[in-house]
Design a protein around this motif. Structure first.
Motif, PDB file in Angstrom:
ATOM      1  N   ASN A  53       7.241   8.741  -2.069  1.00 37.42           N
ATOM      2  CA  ASN A  53       7.688  10.018  -1.509  1.00 37.42           C
ATOM      3  C   ASN A  53       7.806   9.974   0.005  1.00 37.42           C
ATOM      4  O   ASN A  53       8.770  10.495   0.584  1.00 37.42           O
ATOM      5  CB  ASN A  53       6.732  11.141  -1.907  1.00 37.42           C
ATOM      6  N   ALA A  54       6.833   9.358   0.656  1.00 37.45           N
ATOM      7  CA  ALA A  54       6.828   9.367   2.118  1.00 37.45           C
ATOM      8  C   ALA A  54       8.025   8.606   2.683  1.00 37.45           C
ATOM      9  O   ALA A  54       8.720   9.088   3.582  1.00 37.45           O
ATOM     10  CB  ALA A  54       5.521   8.775   2.649  1.00 37.45           C
ATOM     11  N   THR A 100      11.189  29.760   5.219  1.00 40.21           N
ATOM     12  CA  THR A 100      12.116  28.795   5.797  1.00 40.21           C
ATOM     13  C   THR A 100      11.412  27.456   5.868  1.00 40.21           C
ATOM     14  O   THR A 100      10.291  27.370   6.370  1.00 40.21           O
ATOM     15  CB  THR A 100      12.555  29.238   7.199  1.00 40.21           C
ATOM     16  N   LEU A 101      12.041  26.388   5.376  1.00 41.51           N
ATOM     17  CA  LEU A 101      11.374  25.123   5.188  1.00 41.51           C
ATOM     18  C   LEU A 101      11.775  24.147   6.277  1.00 41.51           C
ATOM     19  O   LEU A 101      12.948  24.033   6.640  1.00 41.51           O
ATOM     20  CB  LEU A 101      11.740  24.562   3.810  1.00 41.51           C
ATOM     21  N   THR A 102      10.783  23.422   6.827  1.00 39.46           N
ATOM     22  CA  THR A 102      11.011  22.493   7.925  1.00 39.46           C
ATOM     23  C   THR A 102      11.192  21.082   7.392  1.00 39.46           C
ATOM     24  O   THR A 102      10.416  20.614   6.570  1.00 39.46           O
ATOM     25  CB  THR A 102       9.818  22.522   8.899  1.00 39.46           C
ATOM     26  N   LEU A 103      12.214  20.376   7.896  1.00 36.65           N
ATOM     27  CA  LEU A 103      12.560  19.042   7.413  1.00 36.65           C
ATOM     28  C   LEU A 103      11.979  17.967   8.309  1.00 36.65           C
ATOM     29  O   LEU A 103      11.825  18.172   9.519  1.00 36.65           O
ATOM     30  CB  LEU A 103      14.079  18.890   7.350  1.00 36.65           C
ATOM     31  N   PRO A 104      11.672  16.771   7.751  1.00 32.24           N
ATOM     32  CA  PRO A 104      11.112  15.682   8.549  1.00 32.24           C
ATOM     33  C   PRO A 104      12.186  14.938   9.334  1.00 32.24           C
ATOM     34  O   PRO A 104      13.368  15.004   9.014  1.00 32.24           O
ATOM     35  CB  PRO A 104      10.490  14.767   7.496  1.00 32.24           C
ATOM     36  N   VAL A 105      11.752  14.210  10.345  1.00 29.78           N
ATOM     37  CA  VAL A 105      12.631  13.343  11.115  1.00 29.78           C
ATOM     38  C   VAL A 105      12.324  11.904  10.748  1.00 29.78           C
ATOM     39  O   VAL A 105      11.165  11.480  10.760  1.00 29.78           O
ATOM     40  CB  VAL A 105      12.420  13.567  12.630  1.00 29.78           C
ATOM     41  N   ASP A 106      13.349  11.133  10.422  1.00 31.94           N
ATOM     42  CA  ASP A 106      13.185   9.749   9.984  1.00 31.94           C
ATOM     43  C   ASP A 106      12.709   8.884  11.144  1.00 31.94           C
ATOM     44  O   ASP A 106      13.361   8.823  12.188  1.00 31.94           O
ATOM     45  CB  ASP A 106      14.533   9.234   9.484  1.00 31.94           C
ATOM     46  N   PRO A 107      11.549   8.203  11.026  1.00 34.93           N
ATOM     47  CA  PRO A 107      11.046   7.380  12.122  1.00 34.93           C
ATOM     48  C   PRO A 107      11.695   6.013  12.210  1.00 34.93           C
ATOM     49  O   PRO A 107      11.407   5.250  13.123  1.00 34.93           O
ATOM     50  CB  PRO A 107       9.566   7.231  11.771  1.00 34.93           C
ATOM     51  N   PRO A 134       2.937  11.601   5.809  1.00 36.34           N
ATOM     52  CA  PRO A 134       2.884  12.118   4.437  1.00 36.34           C
ATOM     53  C   PRO A 134       3.728  13.379   4.302  1.00 36.34           C
ATOM     54  O   PRO A 134       4.021  14.060   5.290  1.00 36.34           O
ATOM     55  CB  PRO A 134       1.402  12.411   4.232  1.00 36.34           C
ATOM     56  N   ILE A 135       4.131  13.683   3.085  1.00 37.68           N
ATOM     57  CA  ILE A 135       4.851  14.927   2.833  1.00 37.68           C
ATOM     58  C   ILE A 135       3.871  15.968   2.308  1.00 37.68           C
ATOM     59  O   ILE A 135       2.797  15.647   1.790  1.00 37.68           O
ATOM     60  CB  ILE A 135       5.993  14.726   1.823  1.00 37.68           C
ATOM     61  N   ALA A 147       0.840  -1.197   0.000  1.00 36.67           N
ATOM     62  CA  ALA A 147       0.000   0.000   0.000  1.00 36.67           C
ATOM     63  C   ALA A 147       0.871   1.241   0.000  1.00 36.67           C
ATOM     64  O   ALA A 147       1.854   1.331   0.717  1.00 36.67           O
ATOM     65  CB  ALA A 147      -0.894  -0.005   1.231  1.00 36.67           C
ATOM     66  N   LEU A 148       0.521   2.192  -0.835  1.00 43.91           N
ATOM     67  CA  LEU A 148       1.302   3.413  -0.899  1.00 43.91           C
ATOM     68  C   LEU A 148       0.875   4.367   0.214  1.00 43.91           C
ATOM     69  O   LEU A 148      -0.297   4.445   0.580  1.00 43.91           O
ATOM     70  CB  LEU A 148       1.090   4.098  -2.263  1.00 43.91           C
ATOM     71  N   ALA A 149       1.841   5.095   0.720  1.00 45.10           N
ATOM     72  CA  ALA A 149       1.526   6.111   1.726  1.00 45.10           C
ATOM     73  C   ALA A 149       0.661   7.187   1.090  1.00 45.10           C
ATOM     74  O   ALA A 149       0.811   7.530  -0.077  1.00 45.10           O
ATOM     75  CB  ALA A 149       2.817   6.723   2.263  1.00 45.10           C
ATOM     76  N   ALA A 150      -0.286   7.716   1.874  1.00 45.96           N
ATOM     77  CA  ALA A 150      -1.161   8.775   1.363  1.00 45.96           C
ATOM     78  C   ALA A 150      -0.357  10.024   1.066  1.00 45.96           C
ATOM     79  O   ALA A 150       0.606  10.343   1.751  1.00 45.96           O
ATOM     80  CB  ALA A 150      -2.235   9.085   2.404  1.00 45.96           C
ATOM     81  N   LEU A 151      -0.746  10.716   0.015  1.00 45.17           N
ATOM     82  CA  LEU A 151      -0.065  11.950  -0.351  1.00 45.17           C
ATOM     83  C   LEU A 151      -0.935  13.139   0.049  1.00 45.17           C
ATOM     84  O   LEU A 151      -2.141  13.137  -0.186  1.00 45.17           O
ATOM     85  CB  LEU A 151       0.189  11.996  -1.870  1.00 45.17           C
ATOM     86  N   LEU A 152      -0.311  14.126   0.640  1.00 40.62           N
ATOM     87  CA  LEU A 152      -1.026  15.340   1.010  1.00 40.62           C
ATOM     88  C   LEU A 152      -0.566  16.446   0.081  1.00 40.62           C
ATOM     89  O   LEU A 152       0.581  16.871   0.126  1.00 40.62           O
ATOM     90  CB  LEU A 152      -0.738  15.714   2.471  1.00 40.62           C
ATOM     91  N   LEU A 153      -1.450  16.874  -0.825  1.00 38.58           N
ATOM     92  CA  LEU A 153      -1.108  17.928  -1.770  1.00 38.58           C
ATOM     93  C   LEU A 153      -1.709  19.230  -1.274  1.00 38.58           C
ATOM     94  O   LEU A 153      -2.922  19.346  -1.121  1.00 38.58           O
ATOM     95  CB  LEU A 153      -1.660  17.599  -3.166  1.00 38.58           C
TER      96      LEU A 153
END
Length: 927
Positions: A89-90, A25-32, A48-49, A12-18
């Motif tokens: 992407n996720a 200034t852009l905030t980066l994700p933390v790898d779980p 989601p990204i 199953a693909l992760a849901a995409l949030l468009l």
């Protein structure tokens, strides 16, 4: 070579949030999850990204809200399809995963060492810049240009822009020297991240969703073509902006596989080849990782920025309606275009032709190495400049074409010996240097033709991948299959005698079960690992603990259908030689060999039914065996074999993409599938197969990539250097040429088919060196750029070359009269062609739809009268083994005229014609 893989289920693909977002200034994700998740743990759930959607000409795109990299690139005409791996992407949003829009730099200052900087290695927050005019979005990427060296700071500022262009999308980087000293850029790469990931996808899903990427590493004329697995349009082209040559195509390896930081964490393997950098400057790599490699596609260069100086590089993304429209799309975008006929492999006795788009003025053409190629300008045709290319020095060479605007296009060639000599060299090498007569050999490989190690100059008598030393599987059968196929059109009495002995003593009764309920069945390998039985035989310094070191029981398994065509080929070739030549074969009569070819085929269906459900490499030999059974009046055998083959074909006809194997995706079953689809009149399925082949079999101005059917895992199974790597002219190139040739003969107005076919056909003999050694494949990664030292599974490719060897006479509406495999001249309305294809046994006259094949005899020349349609064949004189010719004529185009010969006696579906002490002529006239 294939083993234990199966098509996998798509997760199953992760849901995409468009969502549209304001980018400051852009905030980066933390790898779980850790970089390597233990296999027993459940797959992590990724957040989601966020992305921002845009429109750019024919594309719907999206940019990531945090990194400003490309998250979507879909055709407006097919919005459900994406050229990028947006479905991942996720899971790929974290540090160490490259994206379209990242950049890799290798820099040094005077007196300093090279230092590496990457925007994806350890991401930092970046800032948006004002977007003006055609700019969609702009960013200062400098903060994210981190290094693998502690405390290192990049001496450049790096700005990225995404732009709308007149017909698509552009990506640009502006590099500015912000330091007080000059900075040399010895490595500049832009990761090209497209959805070539087949992981977790079924065959249907892969063909619908994934793409392949093929490079033309041609400096300023370079480009990438991104084609969908199903062969349908639209296709994507990545073309350079000014000052952005495709100088090299650097693989982006996994972190544990490379010493630098230019890596990607996506798991590579049989279902994922990996991503590559569009490499603009490569001197820094040539001085380090590539210093021991062979000749690169282009001379490695660097660029230097003075303090305060800037340099802009970039690429554009444009849409092509389909694969066959790629060159027209390049011309429409004012790119240099080169078309080679018949391609870019040039035997010394057969000049080639190079057509260059006349929209650009050529300033000069020079050869590297100097004198290796000679380019002579001829009369141009319909908007194209024409050059005759003559090969002078054996091996790799390139033409550097300099245009009046200063741009340079490189065209890569390979010069070979005349093909008849190449065939002779291979036949001699396999039956002498690879000939094994081990007295007391415990595996009964006496005599045998075994794998050869070019570096050690020795036969490989034992290998932990046991099949390599076991005369079976592709990696072990390749060399003796090559030796056998060489005899099909170029028999040598001494070599034939050796091969008769090999079949009688080693194939029959050792490799192949001779009698009983499993008569005709074929073992996986006759070499095996059994230290209890043979405690003193095996090399103590070799690791024999892998699954590849089959036991005697496993090696004796009869259930691998892929091994059966190899043995069937041996019997079939000896049948042809016994039937059509005098005194060449004496061990058995022709009937014995044809019967054993039939027995091998039926044994496959009985003892190896699982893998027989797939198309098999060299499987089109079964079509030839069936044809010969019918011609010989062996009606009972023919009816049974046809029934068995029809069961396979009818099942394939029900499947959308009937190209499965033990691998999740493969490129060697399609030729046999195509053959049986045509044979049993499943024409739509045959056309689908043809289109799928064209998706992975490109036409590109390079000897290496032209007709190079995609393959990247078989070094693991047949190469000395075992790694996942794009292979150049592995056996798939020549094997996939076979169905493309057949498709062209059915549709001789489609020159693209013939060009792709001939590219693979000729690419398949570049593996043979000047002594006759045939390498498994060429290592395309720039840290090697050389042929593998094992013969391995090369013979499967040589089978395709020998099986398809032919000359084609073509009247093209753009380029006029052309010869593929032959030298063409014209006198009024009569076109003369002299075959130089290495076989001189088959000729296709495209304007007439006439396919001429000889089981015995050689074509000296042919004359086609374009007014009457008559063809005059001139055949070689008789020799001691061939007192008469046997030829067949076939009309391949629906509605075309049938042809009849002026002389000859009807025999086995053709005509027998006595040969004399000098040449013999026969006229073929349309009815």
């Amino acid at each position: 070579m294939r083993h234990s893989f199966r098509p996998s289920r798509k997760s199953a693909l992760a849901a995409l949030l468009l969502a549209s977002v304001a980018m400051t200034t852009l905030t980066l994700p933390v790898d779980p999850a850790p970089a390597q998740e233990p296999a027993e743990r459940p797959k992590p759930v990724y957040p989601p990204i966020r992305t921002a959607p845009y429109s750019a000409g024919p594309f719907a795109i999206a940019l990531r809200a945090d990194t400003g990299t490309l998250a979507k690139l879909s055709p407006q005409s097919d919005p459900g399809f994406d050229f990028t791996p947006s479905g991942r992407n996720a899971e790929r949003q974290y540090d160490g995963y490259v994206q379209l829009g990242d950049i890799n730099l290798r820099l040094r200052v005077p007196g300093g060492e090279w230092q590496d900087f990457s925007s994806s290695h350890k991401r930092r927050q970046i800032a948006s810049l004002p977007a003006k005019g055609e700019v969609i979005a702009a960013y200062d990427v400098t903060p994210s240009m981190t290094s693998g060296t502690a405390g290192a700071t990049i001496p450049l500022s790096v700005h990225r822009e995404w732009l709308r262009t007149a017909n698509g999308l552009a990506l640009r980087f502006v590099l500015t020297n912000t330091s007080a000293q000059a900075v040399e850029i010895g490595g500049l790469g832009m990761p090209m991240v497209f959805d070539n990931i087949i992981n977790d996808r079924t065959l249907d899903q892969a063909h619908a969703e994934a793409s392949f990427v093929d490079p033309y590493i041609g400096r300023d004329a370079g480009y990438l073509q991104v084609t969908r697995l199903n062969g349908k349009g639209p296709a994507l082209l990545v073309i350079p902006e000014k000052g952005t040559p495709l100088e090299a195509y650097r693989p982006i390896q996994m972190p544990r596989q490379d010493d630098n930081i230019f890596t990607d964490r996506t798991q590579r393997g049989q279902t994922f080849e990996g991503f590559y950098d569009w490499t603009v400057a490569s001197k820094g790599f040539a001085e380090k990782e590539w210093k021991n490699a062979g000749q690169q596609w282009n001379t490695p260069t660097s660029m230097t920025l003075k303090p305060g100086e800037s340099r802009t590089v970039g690429v554009r993304f444009v849409e092509s309606p389909g694969i066959e429209a790629i060159e027209d799309t390049l011309r429409a975008n004012h790119r240099p275009v080169a078309i080679g006929v018949p391609g870019y492999v040039v035997p010394k006795d057969l000049p080639a032709t190079l057509f260059l788009d006349a929209a650009r003025k050529v300033k000069s053409i020079d050869s590297f190495p100097e004198g290796a190629l000679q380019a002579t300008e001829g009369k141009g045709v319909k908007g194209w400049n024409r050059y005759e290319i003559t090969g002078k020095t054996w091996g790799q060479a390139r033409l550097n074409v300099t245009y009046d605007d200063g741009e340079v296009q490189t065209v890569s060639y390979f010069v070979t010996k005349p093909l008849e000599q190449v065939n002779a060299d291979l036949g001699h090498f396999t039956t002498t240097q690879q000939w094994f007569e081990g007295a007391g050999d415990p595996f009964h490989r006496t005599p045998a033709i075994l794998t050869y190690d070019r570096e050690k100059k020795a036969i490989v008598t034992q290998e932990p991948r046991v099949w390599i030393s076991g005369m079976s599987d592709e990696g072990g059968a390749g060399s003796w299959v090559a030796a056998m196929m060489k005899q099909l059109d170029n028999p040598d009495p001494v070599e034939v005698k050796k091969l008769e002995t090999l079949v009688d003593k080693t194939v029959e009764g050792v490799l192949q079960v001779p009698d009983g309920p499993h008569a005709g069945a074929v073992k996986k390998s006759i070499f095996y690992y059994d230290p209890k039985e043979l405690p003193d035989y095996y090399d103590k310094d070799t690791d024999w603990r892998s699954w590849t070191s089959w036991s005697k029981k496993d090696a004796g398994d009869l259930g691998r259908a892929y091994n059966y065509p190899h043995v069937a080929i041996g019997h079939w070739v000896l049948y042809r030689l016994a039937r059509d030549h005098t005194g060449l074969v004496t061990a058995h009569d022709w009937h014995w060999y044809l019967e054993h070819a039939y027995i091998t085929t039926t044994a496959m269906m009985r003892d190896a039914p699982y893998y027989a459900q797939f198309g098999l490499m060299e499987g089109n030999v079964f079509v030839s065996i069936l044809d010969d059974l019918k011609r010989e009046g062996m009606t009972e055998e023919a009816a049974n074999m046809e029934r068995l083959m029809k069961e396979r074909a009818d099942q394939w006809a029900k499947e959308k993409y009937p190209f499965g194997s033990e691998m999740a995706w493969d490129s060697t079953g399609q030729p046999e599938v195509y053959a049986w689809m045509r044979y049993f009149d499943h024409i739509p399925q045959a056309d689908e197969t043809r289109d799928v082949i064209l998706a992975y079999d490109p036409t590109i101005p390079s000897w290496g990539y032209n007709g190079n059917a995609r393959r990247y895992w078989d070094f693991l199974y047949g190469g000395k250097v075992a790694r996942i790597e794009r292979q150049i002219h592995h056996y798939g190139s020549a094997l996939n040429a076979v169905p493309l040739f057949e498709a062209y003969r059915a549709k001789p107005t489609d020159l693209h088919l013939l060009r792709a076919a001939y590219g693979g056909f000729m690419g398949g003999i570049t593996n043979i060196d000047q002594q006759g050694f045939g390498s498994a494949a060429f290592h395309s990664w720039p840290d090697m750029m050389k042929w593998d030292a094992y013969t391995g599974d090369y013979g499967m490719g040589y089978y395709g070359h020998a099986y398809a060897a032919a000359t084609y006479l073509v009247d093209d509406p753009r380029f006029g009269w052309l010869g593929f495999g032959g030298i063409v001249s014209q006198q009024g309305k009569v076109i003369h062609i002299e075959p130089h294809d290495g076989a001189r046994s088959r000729l296709f006259v495209a304007p007439a739809g006439l396919w001429i094949t000889l089981d015995a005899g050689k074509i000296r020349s042919a004359d086609y009268d374009s007014t009457t349609g008559a063809v005059t064949l001139t055949l070689d004189a008789a020799d001691a083994d061939t007192p008469s010719a046997l030829f067949r004529v076939e009309q391949t185009v629906t509605g075309g005229k049938a042809y009849s010969p002026s002389s000859g006696t009807a025999q086995r579906g053709g005509w027998a014609l006595p040969l004399g002490a000098s040449v013999t002529r026969v006229v073929l006239s349309p009815n």
